[in-house]
Enzyme design. Sequence first.
Site, PDB file in Angstrom:
ATOM      1  N   HIS A 118       0.805  -1.218   0.000  1.00 54.32           N
ATOM      2  CA  HIS A 118       0.000   0.000   0.000  1.00 54.32           C
ATOM      3  C   HIS A 118       0.845   1.277   0.000  1.00 54.32           C
ATOM      4  O   HIS A 118       0.302   2.364  -0.262  1.00 54.32           O
ATOM      5  CB  HIS A 118      -0.927   0.033   1.220  1.00 54.32           C
ATOM      6  N   ASP A 154      -3.030 -10.992  -1.648  1.00 58.72           N
ATOM      7  CA  ASP A 154      -3.555 -10.427  -0.415  1.00 58.72           C
ATOM      8  C   ASP A 154      -5.039 -10.109  -0.622  1.00 58.72           C
ATOM      9  O   ASP A 154      -5.488  -9.917  -1.755  1.00 58.72           O
ATOM     10  CB  ASP A 154      -2.777  -9.142  -0.105  1.00 58.72           C
ATOM     11  N   HIS A 156      -6.447  -7.428   0.084  1.00 57.87           N
ATOM     12  CA  HIS A 156      -6.531  -6.024  -0.305  1.00 57.87           C
ATOM     13  C   HIS A 156      -5.781  -5.799  -1.616  1.00 57.87           C
ATOM     14  O   HIS A 156      -4.735  -6.403  -1.845  1.00 57.87           O
ATOM     15  CB  HIS A 156      -5.922  -5.130   0.782  1.00 57.87           C
ATOM     16  N   ASP A 231      -4.607 -12.971   4.721  1.00 57.07           N
ATOM     17  CA  ASP A 231      -5.855 -12.339   5.130  1.00 57.07           C
ATOM     18  C   ASP A 231      -7.093 -12.703   4.304  1.00 57.07           C
ATOM     19  O   ASP A 231      -8.197 -12.292   4.683  1.00 57.07           O
ATOM     20  CB  ASP A 231      -5.702 -10.812   5.234  1.00 57.07           C
TER      21      ASP A 231
END
Length: 308
Positions: A118, A154, A156, A231
């Site tokens: 990120h 991931d 995200h 995750d």
Amino acid sequence: MIAVVHHPAYVASGQSANTSQLSKNAAIRDLLRAHGAAIEWHEPAAMPLRWLEAVHDPDYVAEVLAARVPREKERRIGFAVTPSVAARAAVVPGGTWLAGKLALERGFAANSAGGSHHALAATGAGYCVLNDLAIAAVRLAEEDARRVLVVDCDVHQGDGTAALTAGHPGIATYSIHAEKNFPARKARSTRDVALPDGTGDAAYLAALSETVLPMLDEYRPDLILYQAGVDPLADDRLGRLALSPQGLVARDALIGRAAAARGIALASTVGGGYGHDVAVLAEAHVRAMLTLGQAYHDARITGPAPLP
């Protein structure tokens, strides 16, 4: 034997806003040590400044390395950038780069940290300080590999990695993630696969197979940098895709087999995983590394196996 990159600075203090991340690197290290001679340890150096600045704004890099990140950027990151966090941020990109180098030599290697997908050019975000995937991809593409593909599994989207490597002729990005999860504003990867909440094992594995395998064949990378976030698991407090532990193993086995069957080097990073039980998180990350290593080894010997 699996090549694992680890540095003592990976175990940093001060990440109070994300306590599951504070000690999981130590737990990962300890679980890997329990495998004895099956693990070959490698210690990275800090990434040279020129490669940090090839991806991030030099002023932001200076803020991080001096542990003087402005409060507004620390809020976006999610924790204070203390001297120990700064030391960790400097060495993790070197670890992902070293894992890539080792993978190019022997097929598969793992960084026991990393996956900070990120972080953007002038700020960190989402518990990520410096973007080790983008930094390592740029250096590897310019020094060692003709084509690098970042495969981000991931939960995200890998928004920072996609933004920081966009337009680089030797780098492509793939992200399969929960459509409604963080970040609210997505970047544009070379290929994005956005999935609905509660997707589950069967639909997830089908979507992954139908999208990543053609990309491997079309792009034909020399190296995959794999963000093996855990995750997507159903019990992860920040995840939404409802994968079982068996589904996550099948995901990693698919990636390991696919890379090996095509003669593509594979280097993994730890990525996301959020929960209150650090031991459970560490076990999931170590299981991912071992699954990837075993699948890669088996596929090189026997060829690709069918999907589960």
